[in-house]
Design an enzyme around this catalytic site. Sequence first.
Site, mmCIF file in Angstrom:
data_model
loop_
_atom_site.group_PDB
_atom_site.id
_atom_site.type_symbol
_atom_site.label_atom_id
_atom_site.label_comp_id
_atom_site.label_asym_id
_atom_site.label_seq_id
_atom_site.Cartn_x
_atom_site.Cartn_y
_atom_site.Cartn_z
ATOM 1 N NE ARG A 296 -4.356 -1.479 1.794
ATOM 2 C CZ ARG A 296 -5.308 -1.742 2.655
ATOM 3 N NH1 ARG A 296 -5.142 -1.485 3.935
ATOM 4 N NH2 ARG A 296 -6.458 -2.259 2.261
ATOM 5 C CE LYS B 45 -12.382 -7.600 7.429
ATOM 6 N NZ LYS B 45 -11.849 -6.677 6.434
ATOM 7 N N GLY C 46 -7.481 -7.284 1.758
ATOM 8 C CA GLY C 46 -6.140 -7.385 2.319
ATOM 9 C C GLY C 46 -5.657 -8.821 2.429
ATOM 10 N N GLY D 155 -13.234 -3.722 1.297
ATOM 11 C CA GLY D 155 -14.577 -3.164 1.482
ATOM 12 C C GLY D 155 -14.916 -2.151 0.405
HETATM 13 P P1 ADP Z 1 -10.184 -10.068 2.968
HETATM 14 O O1 ADP Z 1 -9.197 -9.353 3.867
HETATM 15 O O2 ADP Z 1 -9.519 -10.642 1.761
HETATM 16 O O3 ADP Z 1 -11.372 -9.222 2.645
HETATM 17 P P2 ADP Z 1 -11.421 -11.355 5.241
HETATM 18 O O4 ADP Z 1 -10.760 -10.358 6.121
HETATM 19 O O5 ADP Z 1 -12.889 -11.335 5.134
HETATM 20 O O6 ADP Z 1 -10.741 -11.330 3.781
HETATM 21 O O7 ADP Z 1 -11.080 -12.828 5.755
HETATM 22 C C1 ADP Z 1 -9.775 -13.334 5.808
HETATM 23 C C2 ADP Z 1 -9.650 -14.310 6.939
HETATM 24 O O8 ADP Z 1 -10.647 -15.327 6.855
HETATM 25 C C3 ADP Z 1 -8.326 -15.049 6.910
HETATM 26 O O9 ADP Z 1 -7.555 -14.620 8.006
HETATM 27 C C4 ADP Z 1 -8.723 -16.535 7.040
HETATM 28 O O10 ADP Z 1 -7.931 -17.224 7.982
HETATM 29 C C5 ADP Z 1 -10.149 -16.467 7.502
HETATM 30 N N1 ADP Z 1 -10.933 -17.650 7.140
HETATM 31 C C6 ADP Z 1 -11.219 -18.106 5.915
HETATM 32 N N2 ADP Z 1 -11.938 -19.237 5.977
HETATM 33 C C7 ADP Z 1 -12.126 -19.513 7.283
HETATM 34 C C8 ADP Z 1 -12.807 -20.554 7.997
HETATM 35 N N3 ADP Z 1 -13.423 -21.547 7.367
HETATM 36 N N4 ADP Z 1 -12.804 -20.491 9.344
HETATM 37 C C9 ADP Z 1 -12.174 -19.482 9.983
HETATM 38 N N5 ADP Z 1 -11.525 -18.478 9.375
HETATM 39 C C10 ADP Z 1 -11.503 -18.495 8.042
HETATM 40 MG MG MG Z 2 -9.179 -9.010 5.974
#
Ligand code: ADP
Ligand code: MG
Length: 387
Positions: free
Chosen positions: A47, A193, A342, A365
């Site tokens: 970033r 999330k 992220g 987001g």
């Molecule tokens: P991004 O940052 O790409 O938008 P998120 O922040 O929503 O993604 O989610 C990322 C997190 O989700 C990762 O740290 C990952 O470990 C967690 N994750 C993915 N699948 C699972 C699961 N089945 N159970 C618990 N955590 C999960």
């Molecule tokens: Mg994230």
Amino acid sequence: MSDIPRLEDLELRLGGLSGKRIFVRTDFNVPLVFVDDGTVVITDDFRIRAALPTIEWLTERGANVVCASHLGRPFADGWTEPNPKYSMGPVQARLAELAPDVELLENLRFDAGETGNSDEFVAQLIAGSDGKSIDGYVNDAFGASHRSHASIVGPPQHVPAAMGRLLEKEVQVLLGLRNKPKHPFVAVLGGAKVSDKLGVIGALLEIVDEIIIGGAMCFTFFAAQGKPVGASLHEPDQIDVCKALLAKAAELGKTIHLPDDITGVDAQGNFAQFGSRLGEGSIGYDIGPGSAAAFTDVIMDARMVFWNGPMGMFEDERFESGTRTVAQAMAETKAFTVVGGGDSAAALAKFCLDDEVDHVSTGGGASLELLENGDLPGLEALRNSQN
Ligand code: ADP
Ligand code: MG
């Protein structure tokens, strides 16, 4: 987008940039690791590097650049004063290496007026702490432009404003997906999330042809289908939302692909493979190999793919396989590929595939909201700015 002023417009409006003080709202909300001895390590400076084209464009024209960003959530975990571990110090050190002579303000969120969008805080940002007020404002913080925070929507009401190069690129790519879709257009959603992201699925169903769902998100959908999810991460209060989304997809003739095998641990904590029903105490941490292969087929047949959210807990090697397989499909498909979020970007980097997709967005987001609404509060503010 042609209605949003560019850097060139700002230069014209100010009659040149030499000696002008330009406030650049950047998104330096980088991932940090806090070491026990008190040192802070930036694990990925993507970033910071992403803001360099804008910063260099301005400094080459003689502008005095003042950058400002938020970092983490300094008032989380019960802090009533800003938690000093979110100081910009480490970011400032890295920025000084990449762009010497550029000023960086302290974490904007150290002042509650940032998230509260207070007029006083906006006035303070414009006046500058040393009495040198700013002449112009540039927004290059795509990852924060979905929030009506002071530093995003305030300054354009008072000084000439423009979008930076990064913001421009992000908006161009994401609005391209939204406004000029090539079919089949596939969205791949995962991550943790869940409730944050469920809201956009309804809007995405209008735009895309197929949605692939993995990560923790799939368990709330399983629950909506009446399947047991064991102790997997899921959100019972969102089950009705998932039911409605499944019904909407059916009504629109769109496909929601859910995994039909899951990798995780059983009630004894042992590594295990499941179908799409998890017994009591079992936890799903990744999509299974069968689902990863099926999702690969969908991605290979697509002409546009937008991916947000890892397929599993990829930080743990035992549960990285689903995310790795999907990342490889993203790299190999002929489709135009965009990755936002992220952790999704971190997963791509972990598998050394970040150069193999067409665009890695700095905003998770923000990219979802731009796809959903076709606009962001930060863009609207620039459009209405004092130019
Ligand atoms: P991004 O940052 O790409 O938008 P998120 O922040 O929503 O993604 O989610 C990322 C997190 O989700 C990762 O740290 C990952 O470990 C967690 N994750 C993915 N699948 C699972 C699961 N089945 N159970 C618990 N955590 C999960
Ligand atoms: Mg994230």
